[in-house]
Design an enzyme around this catalytic site. Structure first.
Site, mmCIF file in Angstrom:
data_model
loop_
_atom_site.group_PDB
_atom_site.id
_atom_site.type_symbol
_atom_site.label_atom_id
_atom_site.label_comp_id
_atom_site.label_asym_id
_atom_site.label_seq_id
_atom_site.Cartn_x
_atom_site.Cartn_y
_atom_site.Cartn_z
ATOM 1 N N LYS A 209 0.854 -1.190 0.000
ATOM 2 C CA LYS A 209 0.000 0.000 0.000
ATOM 3 C C LYS A 209 0.880 1.227 0.000
ATOM 4 C CE LYS A 209 -4.467 0.991 0.202
ATOM 5 N NZ LYS A 209 -5.615 0.192 -0.246
HETATM 6 P P1 NAD Z 1 -12.952 8.394 -2.205
HETATM 7 O O1 NAD Z 1 -11.948 9.416 -1.895
HETATM 8 O O2 NAD Z 1 -13.446 8.236 -3.593
HETATM 9 O O3 NAD Z 1 -14.257 8.606 -1.301
HETATM 10 C C1 NAD Z 1 -14.252 8.776 0.082
HETATM 11 C C2 NAD Z 1 -15.541 9.497 0.441
HETATM 12 O O4 NAD Z 1 -15.661 9.553 1.854
HETATM 13 C C3 NAD Z 1 -15.568 10.927 -0.086
HETATM 14 O O5 NAD Z 1 -16.834 11.188 -0.658
HETATM 15 C C4 NAD Z 1 -15.336 11.758 1.168
HETATM 16 O O6 NAD Z 1 -15.927 13.041 1.110
HETATM 17 C C5 NAD Z 1 -15.994 10.881 2.232
HETATM 18 N N1 NAD Z 1 -15.476 11.136 3.575
HETATM 19 C C6 NAD Z 1 -14.199 11.387 3.950
HETATM 20 N N2 NAD Z 1 -14.135 11.584 5.271
HETATM 21 C C7 NAD Z 1 -15.383 11.450 5.739
HETATM 22 C C8 NAD Z 1 -15.967 11.526 7.027
HETATM 23 N N3 NAD Z 1 -15.234 11.803 8.097
HETATM 24 N N4 NAD Z 1 -17.291 11.321 7.138
HETATM 25 C C9 NAD Z 1 -18.051 11.045 6.060
HETATM 26 N N5 NAD Z 1 -17.554 10.948 4.815
HETATM 27 C C10 NAD Z 1 -16.244 11.157 4.660
HETATM 28 O O7 NAD Z 1 -12.361 7.027 -1.636
HETATM 29 P P2 NAD Z 1 -12.751 5.550 -2.043
HETATM 30 O O8 NAD Z 1 -11.820 5.114 -3.095
HETATM 31 O O9 NAD Z 1 -14.214 5.438 -2.225
HETATM 32 O O10 NAD Z 1 -12.311 4.777 -0.718
HETATM 33 C C11 NAD Z 1 -13.132 4.692 0.419
HETATM 34 C C12 NAD Z 1 -12.689 3.535 1.287
HETATM 35 O O11 NAD Z 1 -12.731 2.341 0.502
HETATM 36 C C13 NAD Z 1 -11.268 3.635 1.826
HETATM 37 O O12 NAD Z 1 -11.215 3.024 3.090
HETATM 38 C C14 NAD Z 1 -10.474 2.804 0.830
HETATM 39 O O13 NAD Z 1 -9.285 2.288 1.388
HETATM 40 C C15 NAD Z 1 -11.462 1.713 0.538
HETATM 41 N N6 NAD Z 1 -11.216 1.000 -0.723
HETATM 42 C C16 NAD Z 1 -11.224 1.658 -1.917
HETATM 43 C C17 NAD Z 1 -11.012 0.943 -3.085
HETATM 44 C C18 NAD Z 1 -11.091 1.582 -4.452
HETATM 45 O O14 NAD Z 1 -11.062 0.853 -5.451
HETATM 46 N N7 NAD Z 1 -11.203 2.882 -4.582
HETATM 47 C C19 NAD Z 1 -10.764 -0.429 -3.032
HETATM 48 C C20 NAD Z 1 -10.777 -1.076 -1.803
HETATM 49 C C21 NAD Z 1 -11.010 -0.337 -0.658
#
Ligand code: NAD
Length: 476
Positions: free
Chosen positions: A107
């Site tokens: 990561k």
């Molecule tokens: P992203 O940046 O696209 O979205 C995150 C969202 O959460 C945003 O809309 C943001 O405004 C919101 N957010 C941030 N802090 C917040 C809070 N305190 N309260 C409420 N909302 C809040 O990120 P993502 O890619 O969707 O990732 C989200 C989670 O999923 C992370 O934990 C990431 O590790 C995990 N993840 C993502 C992927 C991927 O393919 N993108 C894959 C596996 C896991």
């Protein structure tokens, strides 16, 4: 009595790992080898921006190299630190093992608030970060393959791929150095939606097992289930959209950074997403109740809670007030190890992160294979498949003529049956298969062993067992 301390994210993952290995019979040395993070590289680099030099700090952590390349996203967030990337890298090791993608765990992260920079500035920063990682083979098609995570997406992956290609002009497999790229830059159809789609497939599979649904004190199917989602970013948006549009679930709450929205009739996910895009938050969205302290909605009465934003949001402070009987961890590490214990004691069923959000790495695997084979999925067989189906349809319709019946097949069925699968359909099919098989592997351990009473432990046991088998087979 002093309050119980909340473990850090890395400590949480380690506590969960420890609980799993205490139920296994691994030699102590092997257990330690699997537990520890192999290496974490910290880089501080300068970029000239707005007339001055700004220094950025980034990380790339490699948890386990029992299989190579190692794989894991790159996160852009202010809170990124070594503890966080090491926790996330460990989760990647177990996630890849659980869904049988042939990767070790890694990561990366950059301490940055992407909203503070213009697009062209972000490009310079990203390219410089990629350069620092690539020159140490921490980006490399056969050694370390990043992907998007919080704060990054297709755009950043395209910059990274291009930067690597410029540094490795004769590497024919250069495109496979990173996944999550846009389709016109070596990406694959269905990667953007993959993690949210995986959450949908995971829930569908859960609801295919009435005994499991009953353990969560729920019944029936997904249709009509009341869902609260935290974070309407890549993962949360797609999960909420698909579950509401395709499975009949109702999104009754959406929690974002600046507050939350509530509507018992179900929120229009697409409309809320567009609103956030133009207004930067949920505040002001009509036709819904706005709640300023958004985190309160984590405690709302609902059937399914989907934390899809960041880690540690369900912790010792709020765990006993969380009412959802079923939590699916779309984010990585949203439930701390201490909160996990509180919830387990309450009987909450948790579909754990290492399974629930594995859709992203699964489709990244397909993209990597596509890049290495230099051909899109379905290109060779699609028309041949259509021609074979046409033979069957012609034969059936001829038969009806011969029998003087003059019937023909339903045109809708015919159109569907005759169409050969394109890349998107193949990707979704591969993802669905992966999510079903991994769930079945988890639930088998969950139900077969008296000492395993939650899906998280089952997931860890399946994964650790596979990592251990890999080390045993090839040596350390
Ligand atoms: P992203 O940046 O696209 O979205 C995150 C969202 O959460 C945003 O809309 C943001 O405004 C919101 N957010 C941030 N802090 C917040 C809070 N305190 N309260 C409420 N909302 C809040 O990120 P993502 O890619 O969707 O990732 C989200 C989670 O999923 C992370 O934990 C990431 O590790 C995990 N993840 C993502 C992927 C991927 O393919 N993108 C894959 C596996 C896991």
């Amino acid at each position: 009595m002093s309050p119980q301390p909340e473990p850090s994210f890395r400590e949480s993952v380690e506590l969960m790992f420890n609980r799993a290995v205490s139920l296994m019979d691994l030699p102590a040395g092997l257990e330690e080898k699997i537990r520890v993070c192999n290496a974490t590289y910290t880089v501080r680099f300068g970029v000239r921006l707005r007339g001055e030099i700004k220094t950025f700090t980034g990380y790339r952590s490699v948890h386990s190299e029992h299989m190579e390349p190692v794989k894991g996203g790159i996160r852009y967030a202010v809170a990124v630190d070594q503890d966080e990337v090491e926790a996330l890298a460990a989760l990647m090791t177990f996630k890849c093992a659980l869904v049988e993608t042939p990767f070790g765990g890694s990561k990366g992260g950059l301490c940055i608030n992407p909203n503070d920079y213009e697009e062209h500035e972000l490009e310079v920063i990203t390219r410089r970060f990629a350069y620092e990682l690539a020159k140490r083979d921490l980006i490399n098609p056969s050694q370390n393959v990043p992907a998007p995570d919080m704060g990054t997406g297709e755009r950043e992956m395209a910059w990274i791929a291009d930067q690597y290609a410029r540094m490795n002009t004769t590497d024919i497999n250069a495109r496979a150095c990173v996944t999550g790229k846009p389709p016109h830059a070596g990406g694959i159809s269905g990667r953007v939606e993959a993690t949210g789609r995986g959450v949908q497939y995971a829930l569908r599979e859960f609801f295919r097992h009435p005994e499991d649904v009953k353990i969560a004190n729920l019944s029936g199917k997904l249709d009509g289930k009341r869902i609260v989602v935290q974070g309407l970013g890549n993962v949360g948006f797609h999960a909420a959209k698909f579950l509401s549009e395709e499975d009949g679930a109702k999104i009754v709450g959406i929690i974002e950074r600046d507050g939350a929205l509530m509507d018992e009739n179900g929120l229009d996910v697409e409309a809320v997403h567009q609103w956030i895009g133009t207004h930067g938050g949920v505040k002001g969205f009509g036709n819904a109740t706005y709640v300023e302290n958004g985190a309160e909605l984590l405690e709302m009465d609902c059937d399914i809670l989907i934390p899809a934003a960041l880690e540690g949001v369900i912790n010792l402070e709020n765990a006993d007030r969380v009412k959802a009987p079923l939590i699916i961890e779309a984010a990585n590490g949203p439930v701390t190890a201490s909160a996990d214990k509180v919830l387990r004691e309450k009987g909450t069923v948790i579909i754990p992160d290492l399974y629930a959000n594995a859709g992203g790495v699964t489709v990244s695997y397909f993209e990597w294979v596509k890049n290495l084979s230099h051909i899109r999925f379905g290109r060779m067989q699609r028309r041949q498949e259509e021609a074979r189906h046409q033979l069957v349809v012609d034969q059936l319709e001829n038969l009806s003529d011969m029998m003087g019946k003059k019937w023909s097949l339903d045109p809708k069925f015919k159109a569907k049956y005759l169409r050969g699968a394109d890349e998107l359909e193949l990707v979704r099919s591969g993802l669905d298969d992966t999510m079903r098989i991994a769930y079945q592997a988890m639930r088998e351990v969950w139900h077969a062993r008296d000492d395993v009473d939650d899906l998280r432990m089952a997931a860890y046991i399946v994964s650790i067992d596979r990592v251990a088998a890999s080390y045993r087979a090839k040596g350390l």
